[in-house]
Design an enzyme around this catalytic site. Structure first.
Site, PDB file in Angstrom:
ATOM      1  N   ASN A   9      38.165  33.148  53.248  1.00  0.00           N
ATOM      2  CA  ASN A   9      36.817  33.361  52.740  1.00  0.00           C
ATOM      3  C   ASN A   9      36.115  32.041  53.042  1.00  0.00           C
ATOM      4  O   ASN A   9      36.498  31.004  52.476  1.00  0.00           O
ATOM      5  CB  ASN A   9      36.847  33.647  51.243  1.00  0.00           C
ATOM      6  CG  ASN A   9      35.470  33.699  50.623  1.00  0.00           C
ATOM      7  OD1 ASN A   9      34.478  33.354  51.242  1.00  0.00           O
ATOM      8  ND2 ASN A   9      35.416  34.121  49.377  1.00  0.00           N
ATOM      9  N   GLN A  11      33.617  30.657  52.012  1.00  0.00           N
ATOM     10  CA  GLN A  11      33.060  29.989  50.834  1.00  0.00           C
ATOM     11  C   GLN A  11      34.131  29.244  50.030  1.00  0.00           C
ATOM     12  O   GLN A  11      33.803  28.472  49.139  1.00  0.00           O
ATOM     13  CB  GLN A  11      32.377  31.016  49.930  1.00  0.00           C
ATOM     14  CG  GLN A  11      31.307  31.832  50.622  1.00  0.00           C
ATOM     15  CD  GLN A  11      30.228  30.971  51.264  1.00  0.00           C
ATOM     16  OE1 GLN A  11      29.729  30.044  50.651  1.00  0.00           O
ATOM     17  NE2 GLN A  11      29.881  31.275  52.500  1.00  0.00           N
ATOM     18  N   CYS A  12      35.389  29.486  50.331  1.00  0.00           N
ATOM     19  CA  CYS A  12      36.511  28.923  49.573  1.00  0.00           C
ATOM     20  C   CYS A  12      36.899  27.548  50.124  1.00  0.00           C
ATOM     21  O   CYS A  12      37.210  27.401  51.304  1.00  0.00           O
ATOM     22  CB  CYS A  12      37.690  29.890  49.654  1.00  0.00           C
ATOM     23  SG  CYS A  12      39.242  29.231  49.033  1.00  0.00           S
ATOM     24  N   SER A  13      36.909  26.548  49.263  1.00  0.00           N
ATOM     25  CA  SER A  13      37.256  25.194  49.701  1.00  0.00           C
ATOM     26  C   SER A  13      38.707  25.111  50.171  1.00  0.00           C
ATOM     27  O   SER A  13      39.011  24.410  51.145  1.00  0.00           O
ATOM     28  CB  SER A  13      37.004  24.186  48.587  1.00  0.00           C
ATOM     29  OG  SER A  13      37.829  24.453  47.468  1.00  0.00           O
ATOM     30  N   ARG A  16      38.825  26.338  53.738  1.00  0.00           N
ATOM     31  CA  ARG A  16      38.267  25.360  54.679  1.00  0.00           C
ATOM     32  C   ARG A  16      39.236  24.203  54.896  1.00  0.00           C
ATOM     33  O   ARG A  16      39.408  23.732  56.023  1.00  0.00           O
ATOM     34  CB  ARG A  16      36.914  24.857  54.188  1.00  0.00           C
ATOM     35  CG  ARG A  16      35.828  25.928  54.219  1.00  0.00           C
ATOM     36  CD  ARG A  16      34.432  25.368  53.974  1.00  0.00           C
ATOM     37  NE  ARG A  16      34.313  24.587  52.767  1.00  0.00           N
ATOM     38  CZ  ARG A  16      33.976  25.051  51.569  1.00  0.00           C
ATOM     39  NH1 ARG A  16      33.735  26.352  51.419  1.00  0.00           N
ATOM     40  NH2 ARG A  16      33.867  24.256  50.523  1.00  0.00           N
TER      41      ARG A  16
END
Length: 118
Positions: A9, A11-13, A16
């Site tokens: 996702n 948006q997920c740190s 990333r």
């Protein structure tokens, strides 16, 4: 499913960070944004078969899980997890890295390193 994937996702740190760690090692997995392109039941089944831990770890038991009124004790076997994630892909734990017939939930640098050792 290719031989080297990362389900993320954006948006997920944690996603990333895992992707960055792979890229820093010169690795370029196929990136699958699982909320935009949810894995098929067959792909989920393969992922489950490749995980070394309990199948229940693939389910995020977060606020969304609780808001849906779900009970974690009901999602401890492969079939129940497959059915749940097919209906609610947003409940899939992330990131998941699949490589060389193994899958890990890559939420830590150690788990990212472990999948690269295979």
């Amino acid at each position: 499913m290719s031989d080297f994937n990362i389900y993320i996702n954006p948006q997920c740190s944690k996603c990333r960070i895992a992707l960055q760690a792979l890229n820093e090692q010169g690795e370029e997995p196929e990136i699958i944004k699982y909320l935009e392109s949810p894995p098929s039941r067959e792909d989920l089944s393969q992922i489950i078969d490749m995980l070394s831990g309990p199948v229940s770890e693939l389910v995020r038991k977060d606020r969304n899980f609780k808001d849906l009124g779900l009970d974690g004790d009901q999602y401890c076997d492969k079939e129940s997890v497959l059915s749940l994630l097919e209906k609610h892909p947003e409940l899939m734990q992330r990131p998941v890295v699949v490589r060389n017939g193994r899958a890990v939930i890559a939420r830590t640098p150690e788990s990212v390193a472990a999948i690269l050792e295979s």
